[in-house]
Design a protein around this motif. Structure first.
Motif, PDB file in Angstrom:
ATOM      1  N   ARG A  91       0.869  -1.135  -0.199  1.00  0.00           N
ATOM      2  CA  ARG A  91       0.161  -0.020   0.176  1.00  0.00           C
ATOM      3  C   ARG A  91       0.802   1.229  -0.045  1.00  0.00           C
ATOM      4  NH1 ARG A  91      -4.991  -1.624  -1.535  1.00  0.00           N
ATOM      5  NH2 ARG A  91      -5.399  -3.834  -0.542  1.00  0.00           N
TER       6      ARG A  91
ATOM      7  N   ARG B  44       0.774   9.693  -1.437  1.00  0.00           N
ATOM      8  CA  ARG B  44       0.218   8.196  -1.753  1.00  0.00           C
ATOM      9  C   ARG B  44       1.378   7.254  -2.490  1.00  0.00           C
ATOM     10  NH1 ARG B  44      -6.077   8.919  -2.508  1.00  0.00           N
ATOM     11  NH2 ARG B  44      -6.651  10.290  -0.734  1.00  0.00           N
TER      12      ARG B  44
ATOM     13  N   GLY C  50       3.618   4.347  -3.183  1.00  0.00           N
ATOM     14  CA  GLY C  50       3.932   2.836  -2.769  1.00  0.00           C
ATOM     15  C   GLY C  50       5.517   2.890  -2.486  1.00  0.00           C
TER      16      GLY C  50
ATOM     17  N   ARG D 281      -3.750   5.573   3.919  1.00  0.00           N
ATOM     18  CA  ARG D 281      -2.739   4.894   3.281  1.00  0.00           C
ATOM     19  C   ARG D 281      -3.097   3.303   3.156  1.00  0.00           C
ATOM     20  NH1 ARG D 281       3.185   7.072   5.441  1.00  0.00           N
ATOM     21  NH2 ARG D 281       2.889   9.453   4.410  1.00  0.00           N
ATOM     22  N   SER D 282      -3.702   2.712   4.137  1.00  0.00           N
ATOM     23  CA  SER D 282      -4.043   1.291   4.109  1.00  0.00           C
ATOM     24  C   SER D 282      -4.950   0.867   3.102  1.00  0.00           C
ATOM     25  CB  SER D 282      -4.447   0.851   5.624  1.00  0.00           C
ATOM     26  OG  SER D 282      -5.710   1.463   5.770  1.00  0.00           O
ATOM     27  N   ARG D 283      -5.750   1.923   2.386  1.00  0.00           N
ATOM     28  CA  ARG D 283      -6.844   1.907   1.587  1.00  0.00           C
ATOM     29  C   ARG D 283      -6.427   2.152   0.426  1.00  0.00           C
ATOM     30  NH1 ARG D 283     -10.159   4.401   5.659  1.00  0.00           N
ATOM     31  NH2 ARG D 283     -10.003   5.981   4.491  1.00  0.00           N
ATOM     32  N   THR D 284      -5.168   2.840   0.111  1.00  0.00           N
ATOM     33  CA  THR D 284      -4.656   3.217  -1.109  1.00  0.00           C
ATOM     34  C   THR D 284      -3.766   2.170  -1.980  1.00  0.00           C
ATOM     35  OG1 THR D 284      -4.700   5.625  -0.307  1.00  0.00           O
ATOM     36  CG2 THR D 284      -3.327   5.078  -2.150  1.00  0.00           C
ATOM     37  N   THR D 285      -4.257   1.701  -2.862  1.00  0.00           N
ATOM     38  CA  THR D 285      -3.280   0.927  -3.934  1.00  0.00           C
ATOM     39  C   THR D 285      -2.322   1.765  -4.741  1.00  0.00           C
ATOM     40  OG1 THR D 285      -5.000  -0.954  -3.908  1.00  0.00           O
ATOM     41  CG2 THR D 285      -3.248  -1.048  -5.436  1.00  0.00           C
TER      42      THR D 285
END
Length: 253
Positions: free
Chosen positions: A65, A71, A73, A228-232
């Motif tokens: 993530r 955002r 990675g 962040r945990s929901r951002t691919t």
């Protein structure tokens, strides 16, 4: 008492294998303090490893993530670190132990990207091929790691098609790390915040939460983890090999 990185479970709950990611900078190109300053500039979340022979290592959390501002990675974070330090940098990611991604930069210049199985990239459709892609960058990877004579051996390891039912990509990564002279304990880094088997004790790492250490890092980490945990992040390969590509050789299908 060891506390987890904010917003991240202490043990892997991934079915079938671990997901983890790392950034590496040659110690000859940048000091650990310089790398930490760059990580803090980009609001990085993860663990900065203690000094090791030849490399400065940071474990990115969560591996699949967003791990930094904008955002980013781990791959985008690797590009940002290389440009900021004007130095070589590597980023690697293992996804559920079924895909290995490796990329390298030298300052602003990207040296290449490799994926052991592009079809396992999040969001990939059924036409994306599952063969290793990017092994031809082995010479550039080896040179950036200071091991130019290892290019041929590295390319053979990267090009090998593994049976996902019997071989984990961490096994391939262990061979890659050995060839490039990188710390082998990275393959066990998913054990953090517990001690890393064959590697440093957890207390030797600097834990960063959105770029901050200590108590402020805990607070900032929790504040950013929900997003962040929901951002691919963007896919590792912008243009992966596809079965419906008219230019693809039929024998590859």
């Amino acid at each position: 008492m060891t506390l987890p990185v904010p917003g991240v479970p202490g043990e892997s709950d991934q079915p079938g294998g671990d997901t983890y990611a790392a950034l590496l900078v040659p110690a000859s190109a940048a000091s650990r303090d310089a790398v930490q300053a760059a990580l803090q500039e980009f609001a990085f979340t993860g663990w900065l490893a203690p000094p090791s022979v030849g490399w400065v290592v940071a474990i990115a959390v969560p591996g699949d993530r967003a791990v930094a501002a904008g955002r980013r990675g781990v791959l985008d974070a690797g590009a940002a670190i290389a440009e900021s330090l004007q130095a070589p940098a590597f980023a690697l990611r293992v996804l559920v132990d079924r895909q290995l991604v490796l990329a390298a930069w030298d300052g602003r210049d990207e040296l290449g990207r490799y994926s052991s199985d592009p079809s396992r990239e999040p969001g990939a459709d059924e036409e994306v091929l599952d063969q290793p892609f990017g092994a031809e960058h082995a010479a550039a990877f080896a040179a950036a790691a200071g091991e130019p004579d290892a290019a041929e051996e590295l390319e053979a390891v990267l090009a090998e098609t593994l049976d996902p039912d019997s071989v984990f990509e961490s096994e391939r990564l262990a061979r890659v790390l050995g060839i490039l002279g990188m710390p082998g304990w990275i393959v066990a880094s998913a054990s953090l915040p517990k001690d890393v088997p064959t590697g440093p004790a957890a207390r030797e790492f600097v834990r960063l939460g959105a770029g901050a250490a200590g108590a402020s890092g805990i607070v900032r980490g929790w504040m950013t983890a929900r997003v962040r945990s929901r951002t691919t992040p963007p896919p590792a390969l912008a243009d992966p090999p596809r079965a419906d590509d008219p230019g693809i050789d039929p024998w590859l299908l």
